[in-house]
Design an enzyme around this catalytic site. Structure first.
Site: not given
Lengths: 355, 355
Positions: B39, B198, B318
């Site tokens: 991600e 997301h 992230d």
């Protein structure tokens, strides 16, 4: 599929089939503790009638589905005597801690709400006087009138001997962190009275995303509403202002234990975040306790136990909405030591509710 | 306070101090796997410019705080070359799977959104061509025009070779379970393309409860928005209609693993609940995978591992919003077997994204 997930699916199937048939029964267990159930629901007929009238008069104020009860549920909720005790005996529950059915009196006008709260507290205190070994109880208040709510909390705790206060989350779409409600938090701290923050149907500001699939209900909306309320308290600074304030959350903490590390990391690392003296996880561990109500599932119990410790977890069922026999059977067999079960079944509730 | 909670608090302090100082560093670990991060965020300058213009023109459409980025974050997001790769090397990340920064192109008008999606996909595919060992990527689409979104998904996956699609949750306050978006779900299933769901700032129907304390943000709102979106999918029957549809959730499943037993029990035991062929937990285990992004915390990893199994968890960071070195250091030391780490770091991503 490995064994863990097979077990999970089997357990889920077990719970579902038990709910459907009531077939299963707790095994005989010799125990040296008292089984106290900390989130057990009641109401009084006057509140049910007032809710029906309000729904008929002003359906937007209370979504009608909030008050649609199967008749046997209504009967179970208003029974503060033989029927309730018989169901407790069947499930080997020694004591129920009673709290008023959501949304309590929080949807009424101030004076009606205050009057009904007084009536509910008198009725509850009388039931406890009649069955002191079997019942304890949490005060009902009408936060929509904070001054009267504080007075009634004091009367209920000091004069009537109730053991805490239960607030069904938002009041007229407002939350307890908002300044107009701080008097209630202050009084709860001063009285050493825990506040049980119980879910209800989400406020207008969230409801629109939850109308489909009955998502507003206990299926999903209850959890995100109560957890949002708890996060507001964590971020607002109320635990700096009232450091001995105790909040109790049902449903294994309404998801908050899952999010603790994220709350800590984001609040400490991003610009513009609110400033509190301590991290959210520290307040949660210090100022909160959680209850197993309607979450009879080993993985989440084990997880919460590892994060919070056994002294922050209380057994609870959510009677009559969750099956008591499933709950005690589950907790009796839970993968914890006897000492931990004694804390969860008995000692934590005795300490937190001053039983 | 027992050891478990001490460890938790110490770990939380560790993460915070690492975020603040960057002091700590992953220990040397001999590994026989590739570290893939699933991600990892990018954008293109044209999207940033279009967002700024939209905010200036129509601030109600995109809350301005949604697009306020520290300058170094903007630089990190648009860097699809040396700077990004250098940060990967520093954290021993072999490959990033790139997805567009929230809210992607989902706030623009249909034609502008579709054009910007095409541009982002072309730019991403070019970066992957230049660094095929270091990058893979997820397609950007504009769901506000479902037909064009399907065409662009096909082009991005078939022609450009992208590995999935990333949708930044709601589009104009609507969710993918709504019929107008089923063409996208159908195409994703037909293309065997996973949809990475997301988070973004919650929709108008939820936002009102989240304006205080920046609750709308990654602090809290992202999680309850993305999880509500996922629960809508679980309850809507889309997995009966599209049984091979795969959905990926970041942040350890956005809280859903915590709630699985409650979703199962309530949906199977209360009147008026939606009817699906299987239980929510079965769809979640079958049709979903989760990513560790920004949740570098052993208790929640262990919990999700026990519920879902190691083959449903992917490593992710992230980047650039969470620190890559903390993430790899944490996963390298996680209390899992080498075989499980290989699945979480490498094999699951290879299988799910057809790398």
């Amino acid at each position: 599929m490995d064994n863990t997930r097979r077990t999970f699916l089997r357990d889920a199937a077990l719970i579902s089939s038990t709910l459907a048939t009531g077939r299963l029964w707790a095994q005989d267990t010799e125990s040296d503790f008292t089984r106290i159930a900390a989130e057990e629901t009641f109401t009084i007929p006057e509140v049910l009638e007032a809710l029906s009238e309000l729904v008929a008069r002003d359906p937007d104020r209370v979504p009608p589905h909030a008050t649609i009860l199967e008749p046997e549920m209504s009967s179970a909720l208003v029974d503060l005597g033989a029927g309730r005790i018989s169901s407790m005996d069947e499930a080997r529950i020694d004591k129920q801690i009673l709290g008023i059915w959501s949304p309590g009196v929080q949807v009424f006008g101030s004076s009606q709400g205050t009057e009904l709260a007084q009536l509910a507290n008198d009725r509850l205190a009388e039931a406890i006087r009649q069955h002191p070994d079997r019942f304890a109880g949490l005060a009902t208040i009408a936060p929509q009138d904070p001054d009267s709510a504080v007075q009634e909390m004091e009367r209920a705790v000091v004069d009537l001997g109730l053991n805490g206060v239960l607030i069904n989350s938002h009041t007229n779409n407002e939350f307890l962190d908002q300044r107009q409600y701080w008097a209630i938090l202050e009084a709860a701290e001063a009285l050493e009275t825990p506040i049980y923050l119980h879910p209800r149907i989400p406020p207008a500001q969230m409801y629109g995303a939850l109308t489909d699939y009955t998502l507003y209900s206990a299926l999903w909306g209850f959890g995100i509403e109560a957890s949002t309320h708890a996060v507001r308290l964590l971020m607002s600074g109320v635990f700096d202002e009232f450091p001995r304030l105790k909040i109790i959350l049902g449903h294994m903490g309404e998801g908050i234990p899952f999010w603790l590390s994220r709350l800590d990391v984001i609040s400490s690392s991003r610009p513009g975040m609110p400033t509190t003296a301590r991290r959210p996880s520290e307040y949660f561990i210090e100022n909160f306790a959680i209850v197993t109500s309607a979450m009879f599932w080993d993985p989440v119990l084990t997880f919460c136990h590892s994060v919070l410790g056994p002294e922050k977890i209380m057994f609870g069922i959510d009677y009559p909405f969750a099956p008591s026999t499933v709950a005690t059977r589950w907790m009796d067999a839970a993968p914890l030591s006897q000492a931990d079960k004694r804390m969860i079944y008995q000692e934590n509730a005795e300490r937190i509710f001053s039983l």
